[in-house]
Scaffold this motif. Structure first.
Motif, PDB file in Angstrom:
ATOM      1  N   TYR A  33       0.838  -1.200   0.000  1.00 42.43           N
ATOM      2  CA  TYR A  33       0.000   0.000   0.000  1.00 42.43           C
ATOM      3  C   TYR A  33       0.879   1.258   0.000  1.00 42.43           C
ATOM      4  CZ  TYR A  33      -3.115  -3.498   2.125  1.00 42.43           C
ATOM      5  OH  TYR A  33      -3.834  -4.640   2.393  1.00 42.43           O
ATOM      6  N   TYR A  35       0.353   5.286   1.196  1.00 47.45           N
ATOM      7  CA  TYR A  35      -0.480   6.276   1.862  1.00 47.45           C
ATOM      8  C   TYR A  35       0.231   7.627   1.836  1.00 47.45           C
ATOM      9  CZ  TYR A  35      -2.913   2.352   4.166  1.00 47.45           C
ATOM     10  OH  TYR A  35      -3.629   1.219   4.430  1.00 47.45           O
ATOM     11  N   LEU A  43      -4.193   9.189   7.501  1.00 49.73           N
ATOM     12  CA  LEU A  43      -3.524   8.616   6.332  1.00 49.73           C
ATOM     13  C   LEU A  43      -4.566   8.318   5.265  1.00 49.73           C
ATOM     14  CD1 LEU A  43      -1.886   7.384   9.031  1.00 49.73           C
ATOM     15  CD2 LEU A  43      -0.511   6.422   7.195  1.00 49.73           C
ATOM     16  N   LYS A  44      -4.246   8.707   4.043  1.00 52.13           N
ATOM     17  CA  LYS A  44      -5.146   8.461   2.918  1.00 52.13           C
ATOM     18  C   LYS A  44      -4.468   7.485   1.952  1.00 52.13           C
ATOM     19  CE  LYS A  44      -8.189  11.669   4.090  1.00 52.13           C
ATOM     20  NZ  LYS A  44      -9.538  11.324   4.559  1.00 52.13           N
ATOM     21  N   LEU A  45      -5.215   6.501   1.492  1.00 48.94           N
ATOM     22  CA  LEU A  45      -4.677   5.481   0.590  1.00 48.94           C
ATOM     23  C   LEU A  45      -4.579   6.023  -0.831  1.00 48.94           C
ATOM     24  CD1 LEU A  45      -3.821   2.482   0.344  1.00 48.94           C
ATOM     25  CD2 LEU A  45      -6.207   1.976  -0.210  1.00 48.94           C
ATOM     26  N   GLU A  59      -8.025   5.962  -2.438  1.00 48.63           N
ATOM     27  CA  GLU A  59      -8.905   7.115  -2.254  1.00 48.63           C
ATOM     28  C   GLU A  59      -8.416   8.369  -2.977  1.00 48.63           C
ATOM     29  OE1 GLU A  59     -10.812   9.429   1.645  1.00 48.63           O
ATOM     30  OE2 GLU A  59      -9.369   7.804   1.901  1.00 48.63           O
TER      31      GLU A  59
ATOM     32  N   PHE B  89      -3.864   6.573  15.940  1.00 42.30           N
ATOM     33  CA  PHE B  89      -4.849   6.548  14.860  1.00 42.30           C
ATOM     34  C   PHE B  89      -5.756   5.336  15.023  1.00 42.30           C
ATOM     35  CE2 PHE B  89      -3.160   9.803  12.101  1.00 42.30           C
ATOM     36  CZ  PHE B  89      -1.800   9.818  12.357  1.00 42.30           C
ATOM     37  N   LEU B 101      -7.500   0.134   4.657  1.00 40.37           N
ATOM     38  CA  LEU B 101      -7.868   0.744   5.922  1.00 40.37           C
ATOM     39  C   LEU B 101      -8.366   2.174   5.713  1.00 40.37           C
ATOM     40  CD1 LEU B 101      -4.855  -0.390   8.144  1.00 40.37           C
ATOM     41  CD2 LEU B 101      -7.226  -1.137   8.378  1.00 40.37           C
ATOM     42  N   GLN B 102      -9.431   2.519   6.443  1.00 44.02           N
ATOM     43  CA  GLN B 102      -9.891   3.909   6.541  1.00 44.02           C
ATOM     44  C   GLN B 102      -9.419   4.412   7.889  1.00 44.02           C
ATOM     45  OE1 GLN B 102     -11.581   5.802   4.379  1.00 44.02           O
ATOM     46  NE2 GLN B 102     -11.894   4.231   2.825  1.00 44.02           N
ATOM     47  N   PHE B 103      -8.585   5.465   7.884  1.00 45.67           N
ATOM     48  CA  PHE B 103      -8.010   5.963   9.116  1.00 45.67           C
ATOM     49  C   PHE B 103      -8.775   7.160   9.655  1.00 45.67           C
ATOM     50  CE2 PHE B 103      -3.981   3.854   9.955  1.00 45.67           C
ATOM     51  CZ  PHE B 103      -3.715   3.201   8.776  1.00 45.67           C
ATOM     52  N   GLY B 104      -8.807   7.281  10.997  1.00 47.05           N
ATOM     53  CA  GLY B 104      -9.238   8.517  11.626  1.00 47.05           C
ATOM     54  C   GLY B 104      -8.147   9.562  11.479  1.00 47.05           C
TER      55      GLY B 104
END
Lengths: 111, 113
Positions: A33, A35, A43-45, A59, B89, B101-104
């Protein structure tokens, strides 16, 4: 085991330049991955890969490209760098959808 | 749009105190909820994780509480130590999503001596 390694640690680019962020793992993980981490945003993918030759968008993929020719390596390419790409970039890997192991990050500034 | 909402943004706690960080989610398909700890200049590292078949999981001084009906989960750090000062997180993912994963947004915890 070195785990997940990333190079370079820091880089400053001028607007419009291109570069490749390198990521390698020696744990024989199939999933990898990319990020980006911006202050206060988590963190955004950007992109992910489930095996050699298989990649897909996350994303926030715009302005980036990836390739995965081997299990170990997952480089991230920035074409025509923009100030909005100033960020800290993390590569991660996992075996299937288990725990993700993160690299130390690359801090990129675009001026 | 943040799929996982985390609060507070920052937290100061005295040594020996309890740190509590909360997260809420909307996607009822999420079935894996990890917490990651990140020290300055380092990558995040998995601290503890829970799946919805249990309401609580404890590992040492760290406990996750999970409320499926409220779609909320929280991290409790008991007997907080200065070495716990880090950014935490929460995250969530669903089965068959390739581990995405969707992170805060993260919580910066500072433990004062």
């Amino acid at each position: 085991n070195a785990g997940v390694t990333q190079t370079p640690k820091f880089r400053i680019l001028k607007i419009g330049q291109s570069m490749t962020l390198q990521c390698a793992q020696d744990m024989n993980h199939n999933y990898m991955y990319w990020y980006r981490q911006d202050p206060g945003m988590g963190l955004k993918l950007i992109y992910y890969s489930v095996g050699a030759g298989i990649t897909d968008k996350g994303e926030v993929p715009n302005g980036y490209n990836v390739s995965r020719s081997t299990t170990e390596d997952f480089p991230l390419r920035l074409e025509l760098a923009a100030p909005s790409q100033t960020s800290v970039y993390f590569c991660a890997s996992s075996y299937q959808d288990n725990e993700q192991f993160f690299g130390p990050g690359t801090r990129l500034t675009v001026l | 749009q943040q799929q996982v909402k985390q609060s507070p943004q920052s937290l100061i706690v005295q040594k020996g105190g309890i740190s509590i960080i909360n997260c809420a989610y909307e996607n009822t398909a999420f079935d894996y909820f990890p917490w990651y700890q990140q020290f300055p200049g380092k990558g995040p590292a998995l601290l503890i994780a829970i799946r919805p078949d249990v309401s609580e999981k404890k590992e040492g001084r760290f406990t996750i509480s999970f409320n499926k009906s409220a779609k909320q989960f929280s991290l409790h750090i008991m007997d907080s130590q200065p070495g716990d000062s880090a950014t935490y997180f929460c995250a969530a993912s669903e089965t068959l999503s390739w581990g995405k994963l969707q992170f805060g947004a993260g919580t910066q915890v500072v433990v004062t001596p």
